[in-house]
Design a protein around this motif. Structure first.
Motif, short mmCIF file in Angstrom:
data_model
loop_
_atom_site.label_atom_id
_atom_site.label_comp_id
_atom_site.label_asym_id
_atom_site.label_seq_id
_atom_site.Cartn_x
_atom_site.Cartn_y
_atom_site.Cartn_z
N ALA A 135 0.87 -1.18 0.00
CA ALA A 135 0.00 0.00 0.00
C ALA A 135 0.90 1.23 0.00
N SER A 136 2.02 1.10 -0.73
CA SER A 136 2.97 2.20 -0.93
C SER A 136 3.38 2.86 0.39
N HIS A 137 3.12 4.16 0.51
CA HIS A 137 3.57 4.90 1.68
C HIS A 137 2.57 4.88 2.82
N ASN A 138 1.44 4.19 2.65
CA ASN A 138 0.47 4.14 3.75
C ASN A 138 1.02 3.30 4.89
N SER A 300 13.41 6.76 0.97
CA SER A 300 12.48 6.17 0.01
C SER A 300 11.24 5.70 0.77
N ASP A 301 10.16 5.43 0.04
CA ASP A 301 8.90 5.12 0.73
C ASP A 301 8.72 3.61 0.95
N GLY A 302 7.55 3.22 1.44
CA GLY A 302 7.26 1.83 1.79
C GLY A 302 7.71 0.84 0.74
N ASP A 303 7.37 1.08 -0.52
CA ASP A 303 7.66 0.10 -1.57
C ASP A 303 8.79 0.55 -2.50
N GLY A 304 9.47 1.64 -2.14
CA GLY A 304 10.70 1.99 -2.85
C GLY A 304 10.55 2.75 -4.15
N ASP A 305 9.37 3.28 -4.43
CA ASP A 305 9.27 4.03 -5.69
C ASP A 305 9.42 5.54 -5.50
N ARG A 306 9.08 6.06 -4.31
CA ARG A 306 9.25 7.50 -4.09
C ARG A 306 10.64 7.80 -3.53
N ASN A 307 11.05 9.06 -3.60
CA ASN A 307 12.34 9.45 -3.03
C ASN A 307 12.33 10.88 -2.56
ZN ZN Z 1 5.24 3.94 -3.27
#
Ligand code: ZN
Ligand code: G6P
Length: 578
Positions: A135-138, A300-307
């Motif tokens: 759930a990405s950054h949640n 980086s975020d929960g799943d590593g796509d944001r920075n």
């Molecule tokens: Zn993410």
């Protein structure tokens, strides 16, 4: 509860059996759950919802039903961001994949796989597609969120034609095809076979590392990180990028192990909110704002796509970050040495990238918010580097935004900028790179104000009010000291397939290039989040170093007046400022 586990047993007892690829497959009766609406980020719900009896299995079966016979004999990737329920979910997904005719599942060890790594793995192994449990950054954990998303064979998030179909299937799913196989030991790398079906547990970093090593000059990075006068800190925020940072930054590139902060994935991210921004990555911010700080900081975020990229006491706005990476890509990153095919940004992202595109004389695209809009441009060979103000940066090496790509891009820029600086000399810093960029191109001051959890009705009324103003507005109208060039509700026609996206954000563009944009978030989970994006450009050398909030104060005032935001929502200040 007790009732549901009884129902579970009853269902299992009555399940019919079939044989698929030499395996016994139980045909388990099920009933639809409401609200399994699938967006491009898949299905995101409370973990407890996902843990209901057949909740996850129903959605997965619906996905396979939507894909149809196409899945027979194919290989599927699988992994997630390490959040609570991921390992159990992986076992359910493996049984369903086998029961629906896949010949193979390739799953990350311990059910881990960062989103960009999943995209890389799908592409490298030419998989049919992959499932990412995130759930990405949640926040995660039993009382927070879980999620599942499907990426297609190019490594890109499932297109709308598939997500719509999945949702349709969730409303009528009646049978789960569950292979009668035991749970897999996900803690060990290796292959397990059942009849013609096999599960391969893989190192979740390997394919991604292989891709990144084709993009960057690891030798240059290694010698730069070996300098005694350079230091860095990477905050994995207790989420999935910990093992990636250890492997790539420490083992491959030689940074000290201590540079990885909070690098062990925790099922609830240690109670935190794994979103790399100045609010949620406050521990990293504290480190970078101390007197004695590393030269470079990233998260980086929960799943590593944001920075998020930081220098000493310096925040790199994501809109600037993509512009700076694009401007330096050809010189500093081997993958781009032939030049950029084009660049793209989402509409609310500042125009810093536009100026780089004009200077490089490469095609430029302005897309609606959402990574999916970049995929077609990349597939068509029209976009090499792209980014969004929402802390997403990426390249066409994969089809997801990529946090570690942004980190290695910045390290490459710094390594290149310092290649002639002797150790102990005056190092070119993150801030120096940004200032040099502004001196050349001017600076697009940018900020985003978020008003979270507004009442839906209030937010909609405000947007309607703004639409009415836009309908009546004419070029030349004055808003405070700003003169209107144009105002509209952003619309996009995909240049590759001609598809249209409308109502993508209300924008006021002024004659000096300044912009005010209003959007309602598409990712919030309760109420409406109003996003106000403010941008103002300056080429005046005496103003380049102003604080963004200071520089933007006059235009923020105009935005709040024209929108009557306070009147409609009773909010006197934003909940988050970026
Ligand atoms: Zn993410
Ligand atoms: C996700 C997508 C991004 C997008 C962001 C926008 O993170 O992956 O591509 O920019 O959502 O979120 P919003 O809440 O502004 O709709």
């Amino acid at each position: 509860g007790v009732g549901s586990s009884r129902r579970g047993k009853a269902a299992k007892a009555s399940a019919a059996m079939a044989t698929v690829a030499g395996l016994n497959v139980k045909q388990v009766p099920t009933k639809p759950y409401e609200g399994q609406k699938t967006g491009t980020s898949g299905l995101r719900k409370k973990t407890k919802d996902f843990m209901q009896e057949n909740y996850l299995a129903n959605w997965i079966q619906s996905l396979f039903n939507a894909l149809g016979d196409e899945v027979k004999g194919q290989s599927l990737g699988l992994g997630g961001d390490g959040r609570y329920f991921g390992k159990e979910a992986a076992q359910i997904i493996i049984k369903l994949a086998a029961g629906n005719g896949f010949k193979k599942v390739v799953v990350g060890q311990d059910a881990l796989m960062a989103t960009p790594a999943a995209s890389a793995m799908i592409r490298r192994r030419k998989l049919y597609g992959g499932l990412i449990m995130s759930a990405s950054h949640n926040p995660g954990g039993p009382d927070n969120d879980f999620g599942i998303k499907f990426n297609y064979s190019g490594g890109e998030p499932a297109p709308e034609r598939i997500t719509d179909k999945i949702f349709g299937e969730t409303t009528k799913v009646a049978t789960l095809n569950m292979a009668d196989i035991p749970d897999i030991d996900l803690s060990k790398v290796g292959v397990t076979k059942f009849g013609d079906f096999e599960v391969e547990v893989v190192d979740p970093v390997a394919d991604y590392l292989a891709t990144l090593s084709e993009v960057f000059d690891f030798g240059l990075l290694r010698s730069f990180l070996a300098r005694k006068d350079f230091s860095l800190v990477f905050d994995a925020m207790h989420a999935v990028t910990g093992p990636y940072a250890k492997r790539i930054l420490v083992e491959e590139l030689g940074a000290p192990a201590s540079c990885v902060k909070d690098g062990v994935p925790s099922p609830d991210f240690n109670g935190g909110h794994p979103d790399p921004n100045l609010t949620y990555a406050e521990e990293l911010v504290k480190i970078m704002w101390a007197e004695q700080a590393p030269a470079f900081g990233a998260a980086s975020d929960g799943d590593g796509d944001r920075n998020m990229i930081l220098g000493h006491k310096f925040f790199v706005n994501p809109s600037d970050s993509v512009a700076i990476i694009a401007a330096n890509a050809q010189a500093c990153i081997p993958y781009f040495k032939g030049g950029l095919k084009g660049v793209a940004r989402s509409m609310p992202t500042s125009g810093a990238l536009d100026r780089v595109a004009a200077d490089l004389q490469v095609p430029f695209f302005e897309t609606p918010t959402g990574w999916k809009f970049f995929g077609n441009l990349m597939d068509a060979g029209k976009c090499s580097v792209c980014g969004e103000e929402s802390f997403g940066t990426g390249g066409d090496h994969i089809r997801e935004k990529d946090g570690i790509f942004a980190v290695l891009s910045w390290l490459s820029i710094l390594a290149f900028a310092n290649k002639d600086v002797p150790e102990g000399g005056r190092l070119t810093t993150v801030q120096d790179v940004a200032i040099a960029h502004w001196k050349k191109y001017g600076r697009n001051f940018f900020s985003r104000y978020d008003y979270e959890e507004c009442a839906d009705a209030d937010a909609n009324k405000m947007m309607d009010h703004l639409r009415a103003i836009i309908a009546a507005a004419k070029p030349g109208d004055k808003f405070g000291d700003f003169v209107l060039a144009t105002a509209d509700d952003f619309e996009y026609t995909d240049p590759i397939d001609g598809s249209k996206a409308s109502k993508q954000g209300l924008r006021f563009i002024f004659t000096d290039g300044s912009r005010i944009i209003f959007r309602l978030s598409g990712t919030g989970s309760s109420g409406s989040t109003i996003r106000l994006y403010i941008e103002q450009y300056t080429a005046d050398p005496s103003k380049l170093m102003l604080d963004a909030q200071e520089a933007l104060a006059p235009i923020v005032k105009v935005a709040l007046e024209v929108s009557k935001l306070q009147e409609f929502t009773s909010r006197t200040s934003p909940t988050v400022i970026t």
